[in-house]
Scaffold this motif. Structure first.
Motif, PDB file in Angstrom:
ATOM      1  N   TYR A  73      28.734  17.723 -34.577  1.00 23.77           N
ATOM      2  CA  TYR A  73      28.827  17.533 -36.020  1.00 23.77           C
ATOM      3  C   TYR A  73      29.753  16.386 -36.402  1.00 23.77           C
ATOM      4  O   TYR A  73      29.496  15.691 -37.389  1.00 23.77           O
ATOM      5  CB  TYR A  73      29.220  18.839 -36.710  1.00 23.77           C
ATOM      6  N   LEU A  74      30.806  16.154 -35.639  1.00 24.03           N
ATOM      7  CA  LEU A  74      31.648  15.002 -35.956  1.00 24.03           C
ATOM      8  C   LEU A  74      30.870  13.708 -35.736  1.00 24.03           C
ATOM      9  O   LEU A  74      31.024  12.753 -36.509  1.00 24.03           O
ATOM     10  CB  LEU A  74      32.944  15.011 -35.141  1.00 24.03           C
ATOM     11  N   ASP A  75      30.006  13.670 -34.737  1.00 24.65           N
ATOM     12  CA  ASP A  75      29.151  12.498 -34.543  1.00 24.65           C
ATOM     13  C   ASP A  75      28.260  12.293 -35.767  1.00 24.65           C
ATOM     14  O   ASP A  75      28.113  11.173 -36.250  1.00 24.65           O
ATOM     15  CB  ASP A  75      28.301  12.638 -33.280  1.00 24.65           C
ATOM     16  N   PHE A  76      27.671  13.375 -36.280  1.00 25.92           N
ATOM     17  CA  PHE A  76      26.859  13.265 -37.505  1.00 25.92           C
ATOM     18  C   PHE A  76      27.718  12.733 -38.652  1.00 25.92           C
ATOM     19  O   PHE A  76      27.325  11.810 -39.370  1.00 25.92           O
ATOM     20  CB  PHE A  76      26.296  14.625 -37.922  1.00 25.92           C
ATOM     21  N   LEU A  77      28.886  13.347 -38.844  1.00 20.59           N
ATOM     22  CA  LEU A  77      29.752  12.999 -39.977  1.00 20.59           C
ATOM     23  C   LEU A  77      30.206  11.542 -39.934  1.00 20.59           C
ATOM     24  O   LEU A  77      30.355  10.899 -40.965  1.00 20.59           O
ATOM     25  CB  LEU A  77      30.982  13.915 -40.002  1.00 20.59           C
ATOM     26  N   MET A  78      30.409  11.030 -38.742  1.00 18.32           N
ATOM     27  CA  MET A  78      30.915   9.665 -38.596  1.00 18.32           C
ATOM     28  C   MET A  78      29.800   8.660 -38.346  1.00 18.32           C
ATOM     29  O   MET A  78      30.076   7.505 -38.020  1.00 18.32           O
ATOM     30  CB  MET A  78      31.943   9.622 -37.470  1.00 18.32           C
ATOM     31  N   ASP A  79      28.537   9.095 -38.530  1.00 20.33           N
ATOM     32  CA  ASP A  79      27.401   8.215 -38.250  1.00 20.33           C
ATOM     33  C   ASP A  79      27.525   7.594 -36.868  1.00 20.33           C
ATOM     34  O   ASP A  79      27.299   6.395 -36.665  1.00 20.33           O
ATOM     35  CB  ASP A  79      27.273   7.116 -39.315  1.00 20.33           C
ATOM     36  N   GLY A  80      27.869   8.440 -35.897  1.00 21.32           N
ATOM     37  CA  GLY A  80      28.118   7.968 -34.541  1.00 21.32           C
ATOM     38  C   GLY A  80      26.891   7.505 -33.796  1.00 21.32           C
ATOM     39  O   GLY A  80      26.995   6.771 -32.817  1.00 21.32           O
ATOM     40  N   GLY A  81      25.713   7.960 -34.231  1.00 20.34           N
ATOM     41  CA  GLY A  81      24.480   7.481 -33.635  1.00 20.34           C
ATOM     42  C   GLY A  81      24.002   8.213 -32.389  1.00 20.34           C
ATOM     43  O   GLY A  81      22.929   7.907 -31.888  1.00 20.34           O
ATOM     44  N   LEU A  82      24.760   9.173 -31.899  1.00 20.24           N
ATOM     45  CA  LEU A  82      24.321   9.895 -30.708  1.00 20.24           C
ATOM     46  C   LEU A  82      23.268  10.953 -31.029  1.00 20.24           C
ATOM     47  O   LEU A  82      22.430  11.260 -30.188  1.00 20.24           O
ATOM     48  CB  LEU A  82      25.504  10.565 -30.011  1.00 20.24           C
ATOM     49  N   GLY A  83      23.319  11.503 -32.217  1.00 22.78           N
ATOM     50  CA  GLY A  83      22.378  12.556 -32.587  1.00 22.78           C
ATOM     51  C   GLY A  83      22.536  13.759 -31.682  1.00 22.78           C
ATOM     52  O   GLY A  83      23.637  14.094 -31.241  1.00 22.78           O
ATOM     53  N   ALA A  84      21.420  14.417 -31.359  1.00 20.33           N
ATOM     54  CA  ALA A  84      21.451  15.622 -30.525  1.00 20.33           C
ATOM     55  C   ALA A  84      22.033  15.342 -29.141  1.00 20.33           C
ATOM     56  O   ALA A  84      22.530  16.251 -28.482  1.00 20.33           O
ATOM     57  CB  ALA A  84      20.051  16.208 -30.411  1.00 20.33           C
ATOM     58  N   ALA A  85      22.017  14.094 -28.720  1.00 25.83           N
ATOM     59  CA  ALA A  85      22.591  13.742 -27.419  1.00 25.83           C
ATOM     60  C   ALA A  85      24.086  14.038 -27.366  1.00 25.83           C
ATOM     61  O   ALA A  85      24.639  14.268 -26.282  1.00 25.83           O
ATOM     62  CB  ALA A  85      22.334  12.275 -27.098  1.00 25.83           C
ATOM     63  N   ALA A  86      24.746  14.073 -28.509  1.00 28.87           N
ATOM     64  CA  ALA A  86      26.168  14.416 -28.535  1.00 28.87           C
ATOM     65  C   ALA A  86      26.385  15.824 -27.988  1.00 28.87           C
ATOM     66  O   ALA A  86      27.410  16.103 -27.361  1.00 28.87           O
ATOM     67  CB  ALA A  86      26.728  14.293 -29.949  1.00 28.87           C
ATOM     68  N   TYR A  87      25.416  16.701 -28.214  1.00 25.92           N
ATOM     69  CA  TYR A  87      25.475  18.065 -27.671  1.00 25.92           C
ATOM     70  C   TYR A  87      24.930  18.095 -26.244  1.00 25.92           C
ATOM     71  O   TYR A  87      25.525  18.703 -25.357  1.00 25.92           O
ATOM     72  CB  TYR A  87      24.690  19.026 -28.564  1.00 25.92           C
ATOM     73  N   ASP A  88      23.821  17.425 -26.039  1.00 26.89           N
ATOM     74  CA  ASP A  88      23.149  17.460 -24.738  1.00 26.89           C
ATOM     75  C   ASP A  88      23.992  16.876 -23.615  1.00 26.89           C
ATOM     76  O   ASP A  88      23.880  17.299 -22.466  1.00 26.89           O
ATOM     77  CB  ASP A  88      21.821  16.696 -24.795  1.00 26.89           C
ATOM     78  N   THR A  89      24.813  15.890 -23.922  1.00 29.52           N
ATOM     79  CA  THR A  89      25.593  15.215 -22.891  1.00 29.52           C
ATOM     80  C   THR A  89      26.991  15.816 -22.722  1.00 29.52           C
ATOM     81  O   THR A  89      27.768  15.331 -21.900  1.00 29.52           O
ATOM     82  CB  THR A  89      25.727  13.710 -23.202  1.00 29.52           C
TER      83      THR A  89
END
Length: 178
Positions: free
Chosen positions: A58-74
């Protein structure tokens, strides 16, 4: 109190509650952290890793980090409590800083959340933050319950930075920097 002020307090409460919970977890006897237990996730280790993995997503989403679901998957789960505690504390401080950097107008701004096969869904920042705090409280409660079956009593987690609590826990408040 504004919604933004409330969310900032919730971020600090997350830091405080996680700090208290992890101090208990770090005192567990060998084998208790990873032992199978009755809960949604079958161990304290798996539950705490899940909290951090979702927090990072969710922090990746909030910061427009660009990882998307990969932030969880990785996300690579931590095997030991000390490393996981340090990573969670680092995340919690990043979330406090993120919330401190927001304006009231930011809470209505939408960011894209990656819902995999359901698509890219724009969500309000204020709603995402509320969800993150609810998610964390929910799963911390599960760990709290699991601690009841260990050598370490569950810590007090339902204090919420009231003036009384701040006075009572002054050493914790000062150590955490708020």
């Amino acid at each position: 109190m504004t919604l933004l002020a409330h969310l900032r307090r919730m971020a600090r409460n997350n830091l405080w509650s996680n700090d208290r919970l992890y101090r208990a977890v770090l005192a567990l006897e060998p084998g208790e952290f990873e032992a199978e237990r009755a809960s949604f996730f079958p161990s304290i280790r798996q539950t705490l890793n899940h909290i951090l993995a979702v927090d990072r997503l969710y922090l990746d989403f909030l910061m427009d980090g660009g990882l998307g679901a990969a932030a969880y998957d990785t996300f690579v789960p931590f095997d030991d409590a000390a490393s996981l505690a340090a990573a969670q504390a680092d995340f919690d401080r990043r979330l406090v800083a993120f919330c401190d950097g927001l304006s009231e107008a930011d809470l209505d701004r939408r960011v894209v959340t990656d819902r995999r096969e359901d698509g890219l869904i724009p969500e309000r920042i204020g709603d995402i933050l509320a969800h993150v705090f609810l998610h964390d409280i929910h799963h911390r409660g599960q760990v709290h319950a699991m601690l009841s079956g260990t050598s370490v009593p569950p810590p007090q987690l339902d204090e919420f930075l009231l003036d009384y609590d701040v006075k009572l826990r002054k050493d914790e408040v000062e150590r955490l920097g708020f």
